[in-house]
Design an enzyme around this catalytic site. Structure first.
Site: not given
Ligand code: FBP
Length: 552
Positions: A81, A145, A176, A202-203, A205
């Site tokens: 993400g 992803r 991941d 990165k994230t 979250d």
């Molecule tokens: P990452 O862990 O890859 O940084 O993604 C975080 C995130 O934004 C989460 O908060 C959310 O649940 C998910 O990605 C949403 O996924 P997508 O971008 O595939 O809709």
């Protein structure tokens, strides 16, 4: 290309670096500590990571790096993400490489890990890099992803890296993606290749953290963006005095974002999933807590409020957690069969004989549109896509029902009207704050230093982050140190352990000490918009989480 006034001004922003990275690159040396151990499952992980397990912590110090001027070719991947600051990681890496040797080259591997598998690249030169400095988004090379998982994918990745003549691959990703980086580093070593692999944390979250990774990049900007929006809702509802706002906040499993936004805005209610799990709270009890606040505030004539709900909440409510885990396993074990069933009614009928009766009853009791969200495609890592489950709507509906019952019993006399929101994608590509701009640039520059010093299987690390940038400490943490074995997608797998909210930690305790008052009184804070120009006290400030954790 037309650009906004802010983008133009942000191009000129010069990110700050820690002192250890300010020396000439030939003077950036490394000090190595003692061998490290993984957070758990040491014996199993030692076997999986035969060549890369247990490397020492690396800290940059002033010294001599004879290899700093080596001509290098590096490939960079943006994975998972979006998170504000990704472009600056690439800019920091690029500038480091060019400082080492003007002929060094950086390749963008397009669309995430599949760019490496499929050899889909773009050479990154000055002009492109300059167009993306200090901007949000991952659009410079795109993200994805995909996982490098099968033998063929690992072999194809090595082949691409060899074809391009790469010395190193930098993976900018979350837990991941960096698990993937660790596996890739091990694979390259196992095949006798000296191509290095370095990760960057990165994230939005905020769940990729430990003693050496104090925060993942993007968390600061995303939380400030959401907090501005929540603060605006608080002010709106305090003006109109007629709505309860239910706000779901992104963050997948961990509640770091919800907790940080609560500390920044002081809503009436904020759930922290980790506490819900620790206290074994049921959906009924969660609904009860919200109703309690609604009733007490109504007694004061305040028929309005704000509730924050972390995206991953459902996964932490014990009965729901069991349901999700059974669904994950049943679907993973019968992927093709399940995919061939069309229609929710037939899916339910199939699940009746594949999950436990109690879980089946819960699934069936949910409103159909919510139950269907539990069955949507898993992500490539086998996780349920919590951002697609409307927990805010589920709770809003259940609260309305419960309040109607209380009204009948004369236990609630207020007027209840509610609205739901989901803040997630709104914050992932914002212009990075000064903090994220500086932090990301330092992580990228640090990744270059780790490569030039010959290290592999490391995550670029910058610490001491609640201090001004010149006092930050940069280096690298071995990826295997953060790993354990977890049950994923129906199998036992080596993964980087997610850092959930510590309910014994200072940020949670600060929140817990104040929340009873917030639930009844109106204590909203209005943090306002991110500031990019102005006094450092406003522009360079970081998150409350980081400051509380570091005793500030
Ligand atoms: P990452 O862990 O890859 O940084 O993604 C975080 C995130 O934004 C989460 O908060 C959310 O649940 C998910 O990605 C949403 O996924 P997508 O971008 O595939 O809709």
């Amino acid at each position: 290309m037309e650009i906004s006034v802010l983008q133009k001004e942000r191009y000129a922003y010069k990110p700050k670096l820690p002192e250890s990275l300010l020396h000439s690159v030939s003077e950036i040396a490394v000090e190595l500590g003692q061998p490290t151990e993984s957070v758990a499952n040491q014996d199993e992980l030692r076997k999986i990571f035969k060549h890369s397990y247990g490397k020492p912590i690396a800290a940059f110090v002033k010294g001599k790096n004879e290899a700093a001027s080596r001509e290098l070719k590096v490939g960079v991947i943006l994975s998972g993400g979006q998170a504000p600051g990704g472009h600056n990681v690439i800019a920091g890496l690029f500038d480091g490489l060019k400082k080492g040797n003007a002929n060094s080259q950086l390749y963008g591997l397009k669309g995430g890990p599949k760019g490496l598998i499929e050899n889909d690249t773009i050479p990154l030169k000055d002009a492109i890099i300059d167009e993306y400095r200090n901007t949000g988004g991952f659009d410079i090379i795109g993200s994805g992803r995909d996982k490098i998982e099968t033998d063929e994918q690992f072999a194809a990745s090595l082949e691409t890296a060899k074809k391009l003549g790469l010395n190193a691959v930098v993976v900018i990703g979350g837990d991941d993606s960096n698990t993937n980086a660790a596996l890739l580093a091990e694979y390259f070593l196992d095949k006798g290749s000296d191509i290095q692999v370095i990760g960057c944390p990165k994230t939005i979250d905020g769940d990729l953290k430990n003693e050496y990774i104090e925060t993942s990049f993007g968390f600061d900007t995303a939380c400030k963006t959401y907090s501005e929006l929540i603060g605006n809702l608080c002010r709106d509802t305090n003006s109109a005095k007629k709505y309860w706002h239910f706000v779901k906040l992104m963050g997948r499993s961990a509640s770091h974002i919800a907790l940080e936004c609560a500390l920044q805005t002081q809503p009436n209610i904020c759930f922290v999933s980790e506490e819900v799990e620790a206290k074994h709270l049921s959906v009924e009890q969660i609904v009860g807590q919200i109703c309690d606040s609604v009733v007490k505030r109504a007694e004061r004539g305040h028929d309005f409020g704000v509730v924050l709900i972390p995206e991953g909440l459902v996964e932490f409510i014990p009965e729901m957690k069991k349901l999700i885990s059974e669904l994950n396993d049943a679907i993973a074990a019968n992927e093709a069969q399940f995919a061939a069933i069309s229609g929710f009614a037939d899916q339910l009928a199939w699940l009746k004989s594949h999950i436990d009766a109690a879980s089946y009853n819960i699934l069936q009791s949910l409103p159909a549109e919510i139950a269907q969200q539990f069955l949507m495609d898993r992500d490539p890592h086998g996780n349920v896509q919590v951002s697609r489950i409307d927990t805010e709507k589920l709770l809003e509906g259940m609260v309305a029902k419960k309040l109607a019952e209380l009204k009948k019993k004369n236990a609630y006399k207020g007027k209840y009207s509610s609205l739901t929101h989901f803040f997630g994608y709104e914050g992932r590509c914002a212009f990075p704050t000064n903090f994220d701009s500086d932090y990301c640039y330092s992580l990228g520059f640090g990744a270059f230093a780790l490569i030039s010093l010959g290290l592999t299987g490391y995550l670029s690390s910058v610490r001491n982050l609640s201090e001004p940038a010149n006092k930050w400490k940069a280096g690298g943490v071995p990826l295997t140190m953060m790993m354990n074995i977890e049950h994923r997608h129906g199998k036992e797998k080596p993964v980087i352990r997610k850092a959930l909210v510590d309910i014994e930690g200072k940020p949670f305790k600060a929140f817990a000490a104040a929340r009873e008052k917030w639930a009844v009184e109106t204590c909203f804070l209005y943090p306002g918009a991110i500031q990019y120009f102005g006094p450092p006290s406003v522009c360079d400030d970081t998150t409350k989480t980081l400051k509380l954790e570091q005793g500030k």
